[in-house]
Design a protein around this motif. Structure first.
Motif, PDB file in Angstrom:
ATOM      1  N   ARG A 175      45.845  79.284  72.412  1.00  0.00           N
ATOM      2  CA  ARG A 175      45.572  79.876  71.104  1.00  0.00           C
ATOM      3  C   ARG A 175      44.099  80.224  70.951  1.00  0.00           C
ATOM      4  N   LEU A 176      43.222  79.378  71.474  1.00  0.00           N
ATOM      5  CA  LEU A 176      41.798  79.663  71.400  1.00  0.00           C
ATOM      6  C   LEU A 176      41.447  80.898  72.222  1.00  0.00           C
ATOM      7  N   ALA A 177      42.111  81.054  73.393  1.00  0.00           N
ATOM      8  CA  ALA A 177      41.873  82.242  74.224  1.00  0.00           C
ATOM      9  C   ALA A 177      42.319  83.513  73.496  1.00  0.00           C
ATOM     10  N   LEU A 178      43.485  83.469  72.853  1.00  0.00           N
ATOM     11  CA  LEU A 178      43.952  84.638  72.094  1.00  0.00           C
ATOM     12  C   LEU A 178      42.965  84.991  70.977  1.00  0.00           C
ATOM     13  N   LYS A 179      42.450  83.954  70.321  1.00  0.00           N
ATOM     14  CA  LYS A 179      41.488  84.191  69.255  1.00  0.00           C
ATOM     15  C   LYS A 179      40.249  84.910  69.806  1.00  0.00           C
ATOM     16  N   ARG A 180      39.757  84.448  70.956  1.00  0.00           N
ATOM     17  CA  ARG A 180      38.579  85.072  71.555  1.00  0.00           C
ATOM     18  C   ARG A 180      38.864  86.523  71.954  1.00  0.00           C
ATOM     19  N   LEU A 181      40.036  86.763  72.527  1.00  0.00           N
ATOM     20  CA  LEU A 181      40.393  88.117  72.945  1.00  0.00           C
ATOM     21  C   LEU A 181      40.488  89.062  71.753  1.00  0.00           C
ATOM     22  N   HIS A 182      41.096  88.598  70.678  1.00  0.00           N
ATOM     23  CA  HIS A 182      41.216  89.445  69.487  1.00  0.00           C
ATOM     24  C   HIS A 182      39.847  89.699  68.853  1.00  0.00           C
ATOM     25  N   GLU A 183      38.981  88.688  68.895  1.00  0.00           N
ATOM     26  CA  GLU A 183      37.638  88.885  68.371  1.00  0.00           C
ATOM     27  C   GLU A 183      36.871  89.930  69.171  1.00  0.00           C
TER      28      GLU A 183
ATOM     29  N   ASP B 208      47.514  90.427  77.948  1.00  0.00           N
ATOM     30  CA  ASP B 208      48.410  90.133  79.055  1.00  0.00           C
ATOM     31  C   ASP B 208      48.052  88.784  79.668  1.00  0.00           C
ATOM     32  N   GLU B 209      48.893  88.351  80.592  1.00  0.00           N
ATOM     33  CA  GLU B 209      48.724  87.040  81.198  1.00  0.00           C
ATOM     34  C   GLU B 209      47.391  86.916  81.919  1.00  0.00           C
ATOM     35  N   GLU B 210      47.018  87.953  82.652  1.00  0.00           N
ATOM     36  CA  GLU B 210      45.764  87.907  83.403  1.00  0.00           C
ATOM     37  C   GLU B 210      44.575  87.711  82.467  1.00  0.00           C
ATOM     38  N   ALA B 211      44.582  88.403  81.334  1.00  0.00           N
ATOM     39  CA  ALA B 211      43.474  88.280  80.387  1.00  0.00           C
ATOM     40  C   ALA B 211      43.411  86.880  79.796  1.00  0.00           C
ATOM     41  N   ILE B 212      44.577  86.301  79.515  1.00  0.00           N
ATOM     42  CA  ILE B 212      44.604  84.958  78.936  1.00  0.00           C
ATOM     43  C   ILE B 212      43.973  83.943  79.888  1.00  0.00           C
ATOM     44  N   PHE B 213      44.439  83.922  81.140  1.00  0.00           N
ATOM     45  CA  PHE B 213      43.923  82.935  82.082  1.00  0.00           C
ATOM     46  C   PHE B 213      42.470  83.208  82.446  1.00  0.00           C
ATOM     47  N   ARG B 214      42.083  84.487  82.501  1.00  0.00           N
ATOM     48  CA  ARG B 214      40.690  84.801  82.783  1.00  0.00           C
ATOM     49  C   ARG B 214      39.786  84.292  81.656  1.00  0.00           C
ATOM     50  N   THR B 215      40.260  84.446  80.415  1.00  0.00           N
ATOM     51  CA  THR B 215      39.477  83.977  79.272  1.00  0.00           C
ATOM     52  C   THR B 215      39.396  82.456  79.253  1.00  0.00           C
ATOM     53  N   ILE B 216      40.505  81.798  79.540  1.00  0.00           N
ATOM     54  CA  ILE B 216      40.498  80.335  79.557  1.00  0.00           C
ATOM     55  C   ILE B 216      39.569  79.815  80.646  1.00  0.00           C
TER      56      ILE B 216
END
Length: 556
Positions: A467-475, A482-490
């Motif tokens: 959830r924190l990764a999604l928040k950062r991506l939306h910001e 996508d999955e790659e963006a989530i894990f890359r952000t985490i």
């Protein structure tokens, strides 16, 4: 017949089963019931005697609420395949030999049934078939005939409106507290925060039934994990933490006594308890004395915690000029292990003033009995620990596609999914918020199947991190995730947290909220290198679900 997932049961069907349950249970517990009793019950239910008999047979075979759910017409699984004459012999021998005050063992019952069948030229039934028919008898009837009516009343008499508990696991109290100690980061030993403790006590014996330690505030999941810890055997749990002590408390409790907090009111907890026959009593509003047993236990455990480095004490006057953050030295895992020693090795063996004996001795007396007290016998064990745990996890519904199952924008796969590709209806998926590397799919056969990341190189992550990764991506303006963006952000967040860990308590807390790595065989949550995917799969397959789930932090 496999048990359906509780979340899939239609509300009307569930309410109909609940309506029938008290009538059929009363009928089943009547040892001298006649056809007129069945006819009266049928009239009360608004059905014919044939249907009432069918409901009674199903309840005697499986005394759970789901056993009374409406069924489609046709032959049922589990019906007796024995000849009626053999069934009659088994019933007669159970009544005349087993259900007597001599209390013969099952082996003697089996020998007598088989002897009579041979004498009458009938097919000899198996021990399993004979035992199943004994277990189908109402427990109240069995205890009354083998141990006496007084024992049956003491064991099964309802304690509505009372906190009296006459036998082990008849009443369990659960509550939460902030532990009066600050835990430290597992690598830098810098202070983080006070953890939350969810604690369960068996009121009859004063034994600690189970507990759950977490950095997260209380939630329905932490209650479920505490309940699971209480119900399951603790032998492997103790061994994993190198605790050399006896903690025999296990089995499905009969009643829970809870306060009115939100986490105790979840539908998942209520349905799960109804499924396993666990009654729930809520503490009357503004009556704290009703929770006296668990409150005193919490006070006792916090008194022991005040001896630890990093204690905050419970009174500012006791703390004086002591700075808990400067003296903090124990990680969350170390506090958990310390609590295990304090409970199983000390508290259970200390003389309890109200009982006059130790809680451990009270448990053994309550189960096995002694010269003055009749034991209740071994508690009802959890037949399927994996299913017991999963029944309390959050759910989602997903379709099976050619590339697997997508949940939280992450792809999951298992070979069994190839069987259900293109299934017309969404299927039930349950997940553990503390570790998203594995989810559980309910197949059409009523069995849960484990699904892992489709890309096994992905590291385990928690729902909190997701959830924190999604928040950062939306910001950052990403509308499509996508999955790659989530894990890359985490991964980027973890690197930042690791770099700032010595300077920031928030960063240390974020790192401790990740799924834990394997420590001396305690968990399967390993970061995976590309060439270690097969070994990761083997490690996971070798562990039971409760061994994977208990040691991991809860975040949701």
């Amino acid at each position: 017949m496999s048990t359906p997932d509780l979340s899939m049961i239609d509300a009307a069907a569930w309410d109909e089963a609940r309506r029938c349950l008290p009538v059929i249970r009363r009928l089943a517990e009547n040892p001298v019931r006649t056809r007129s009793d069945v006819v009266a019950a049928a009239e009360e239910l608004g059905c014919g005697p044939t249907h009432a008999y069918a409901l009674l047979r199903r309840y005697l075979t499986d005394a759970r609420l789901t056993g009374l759910l409406p069924r489609r017409r046709g032959p049922e699984r589990g019906i007796s395949l024995l000849d009626e004459a053999v069934d009659a012999v088994i019933r007669e021998v159970i009544d005349s030999v087993y259900l007597t005050r001599q209390r013969p063992r099952i082996v003697h019952l089996v020998e007598e049934v088989q002897r009579r069948c041979v004498a009458e030229g009938l097919r000899v039934p198996s021990r399993k078939a004979i035992t199943a028919r004994v277990q189908a008898r109402p427990a109240r009837e069995v205890v009354a005939k083998r141990e006496g009516r007084k024992a049956a009343r003491e064991r099964y008499f309802p304690a509505v409106g009372s906190l009296e508990a006459h036998w082990p696991l008849s009443l369990i109290q659960i509550d939460h507290t902030l532990v009066d100690v600050i835990v430290v980061d597992s690598e830098t030993r810098a202070p983080i925060q006070r953890p939350w403790l969810t604690l369960a006590i068996d009121v009859c014996t004063r034994c600690v039934a189970g507990f759950h330690l977490s950095l997260a505030p209380p939630s329905a999941t932490s209650v479920a994990l505490c309940l699971s810890h209480a119900a399951l055997s603790k032998e492997s749990w103790l061994a994993e933490r190198r605790i050399d002590a006896d903690w025999p408390v296990r089995g499905i409790p009969e009643r829970l006594h809870l306060d009115n907090a939100k986490e105790f009111r979840s539908e998942a907890l209520k349905r799960g308890c109804e499924q396993y026959g666990i009654a729930i009593d809520y503490r009357p509003v503004r009556t704290p004395h009703y929770g006296g047993h668990i409150e005193r236990l919490i006070g006792t455990m916090m008194g022991k915690v005040h001896l630890l480095p990093g204690t905050t004490f419970s009174d500012v006057r006791e703390k004086g000029d002591l700075d808990p953050e400067k003296t903090a030295a124990m990680t969350l895992d170390e506090v958990e292990r310390w609590l295990g020693h304090a409970i199983a090795g000390v508290y259970h063996r200390d003389l309890h003033r109200s009982l006059g004996i130790t809680p451990l001795a009270a448990w053994k007396r309550g189960v096995s009995g002694d010269d003055t007290t009749l034991g209740r016998g071994e508690p009802t064990a959890v037949a399927d620990p994996r299913r017991f745990l999963i029944d309390f996890l959050p759910i989602a519904r997903r379709r099976i596609r050619r590339d697997g199952v997508a949940l939280h924008s992450i792809a999951y796969w298992a070979d069994v999914l190839s069987t259900w590709i293109g299934h017309p209806e969404p299927m039930i998926v349950r997940y553990d918020p503390r570790d998203l590397s594995r989810i559980y799919l309910l197949g059409p056969d009523g069995v849960y199947y484990d699904l892992s990341y489709r890309d096994l190189r992905r590291p385990p992550i928690s729902l909190w991190e997701h959830r924190l990764a999604l928040k950062r991506l939306h910001e950052n303006g990403r509308s499509l995730v996508d999955e790659e963006a989530i894990f890359r952000t985490i991964e980027a967040m973890r690197m930042i947290a690791d770099g700032a860990v010595r300077a920031s308590k928030t960063a240390r807390r974020q790192r401790e909220r990740r799924p834990h790595a394997v420590v001396e065989g305690r968990s399967d949550l390993l970061p995976i290198e590309h060439d270690e995917a097969d070994r990761f799969r083997q490690i996971n397959e070798g562990l039971a679900p409760h061994e994977r789930m208990f040691p991991v932090e809860e975040w949701e």
